[in-house]
Design an enzyme around this catalytic site. Structure first.
Site, PDB file in Angstrom:
ATOM      1  N   LEU A  92      -2.071   9.143  -4.346  1.00  0.00           N
ATOM      2  CA  LEU A  92      -2.099   8.460  -3.060  1.00  0.00           C
ATOM      3  C   LEU A  92      -2.322   6.956  -3.263  1.00  0.00           C
ATOM      4  O   LEU A  92      -3.166   6.550  -4.067  1.00  0.00           O
ATOM      5  CB  LEU A  92      -3.208   9.028  -2.177  1.00  0.00           C
ATOM      6  CG  LEU A  92      -3.133  10.536  -1.902  1.00  0.00           C
ATOM      7  CD1 LEU A  92      -4.272  10.958  -0.984  1.00  0.00           C
ATOM      8  CD2 LEU A  92      -1.798  10.914  -1.289  1.00  0.00           C
ATOM      9  N   CYS A  93      -1.566   6.198  -2.517  1.00  0.00           N
ATOM     10  CA  CYS A  93      -1.661   4.739  -2.603  1.00  0.00           C
ATOM     11  C   CYS A  93      -2.663   4.249  -1.569  1.00  0.00           C
ATOM     12  O   CYS A  93      -2.331   4.062  -0.400  1.00  0.00           O
ATOM     13  CB  CYS A  93      -0.287   4.114  -2.357  1.00  0.00           C
ATOM     14  SG  CYS A  93      -0.307   2.302  -2.358  1.00  0.00           S
ATOM     15  N   LEU A  94      -3.902   4.049  -2.000  1.00  0.00           N
ATOM     16  CA  LEU A  94      -4.965   3.545  -1.143  1.00  0.00           C
ATOM     17  C   LEU A  94      -5.668   2.393  -1.855  1.00  0.00           C
ATOM     18  O   LEU A  94      -5.573   2.258  -3.080  1.00  0.00           O
ATOM     19  CB  LEU A  94      -5.977   4.652  -0.823  1.00  0.00           C
ATOM     20  CG  LEU A  94      -5.424   5.975  -0.276  1.00  0.00           C
ATOM     21  CD1 LEU A  94      -6.547   6.995  -0.141  1.00  0.00           C
ATOM     22  CD2 LEU A  94      -4.737   5.748   1.053  1.00  0.00           C
ATOM     23  N   THR A 127       1.929   4.745   3.860  1.00  0.00           N
ATOM     24  CA  THR A 127       1.752   4.226   2.515  1.00  0.00           C
ATOM     25  C   THR A 127       2.421   5.192   1.550  1.00  0.00           C
ATOM     26  O   THR A 127       2.879   6.268   1.948  1.00  0.00           O
ATOM     27  CB  THR A 127       0.262   4.067   2.170  1.00  0.00           C
ATOM     28  OG1 THR A 127       0.130   3.407   0.904  1.00  0.00           O
ATOM     29  CG2 THR A 127      -0.418   5.416   2.079  1.00  0.00           C
TER      30      THR A 127
END
Length: 227
Positions: A92-94, A127
């Protein structure tokens, strides 16, 4: 090189143990996390869907992989249970993950990571690793998450309390379905309604009976009077 690597792992282990103790003392609302017993660098978490959200009633299982350099480098975060918000088994792109090492703060703890994950899950900001689905689809995933998680060995090993909750919910759901399919087994509301109807009919018949009896008495008295 081996000595340095060992030092880094020891440092990460020490920090993760401290974070674990803090997490147990001050839990993050709606999120539970546990390290894999054989590898403290791998943690698994469960997001319990908050009330009045599309995720209510769902249990969402995922994992966090910490680097040997933690807390100086950020972790990778994955979602395992289908949920309608994040792709499964995808990094996940966080701002709290290794997608953005430039925004990572070594002072952030596991509690910070879990709080950030929950916050982003409840948003609709797109995202990498996220998907766009309707609230109805998210609610469908919430219902499906119960049986899906029971089939995951790691989920069952690390979160036995949730396994118990889910099994209870599934049993109640099954009983409700059986009750709805079996008209010979009426619900309490139906029994009450039938009882009330029976009482009304009984009283009505009594009234009619008294009126008929009064009429007959009157008729008999009138006949005697005429004679």
């Amino acid at each position: 090189m081996k000595t340095m690597a060992k030092t880094k792992v020891t440092g990460a282990t020490s920090r993760l143990k401290q974070d674990y103790l803090r997490l147990k003392k001050d839990p993050v609302p709606y999120v539970t996390a546990e390290p894999v017993p054989s590898n403290i660098l791998e943690w698994h978490y469960v997001v319990k869907g908050p009330e009045k959200s599309p995720y209510e009633g769902g249990y969402y299982h995922g994992k966090i992989i910490f680097p040997r350099e933690f807390p100086f480098k950020p972790p990778s975060i994955f979602m395992i249970t289908p949920n309608g918000r994040f792709r499964t088994n995808t990094r996940l792109c966080l701002s709290i993950t290794d997608f953005h090492p430039d925004t990572w703060n070594p002072a952030w703890s596991i509690s910070t990571i879990l709080t950030g994950l929950l916050s982003f899950m409840l948003e609709k900001t797109p995202t990498f690793g996220s998907i766009q689905t309707s609230d109805y689809q998210k609610r469908c995933f919430a219902a499906e998450s119960l049986e899906i998680n029971l089939k995951n060995k790691m989920f069952c090993e690390l979160f036995p309390e949730y396994v118990e909750e889910i099994e209870k919910q599934l049993k109640e759901r099954q009983e409700a379905l059986l009750q709805s399919d079996n008209p010979s087994n009426p619900s309490d509301a139906e029994v009450t309604e039938q009882s009330n109807l029976y009482t009304v009919l009984t009283n009505l018949l009594l009234v009619v009976g008294f009126v008929f009896l009064a009429y007959m008495v009157k008729y008999v008295l009138a006949s005697i009077s005429n004679d």
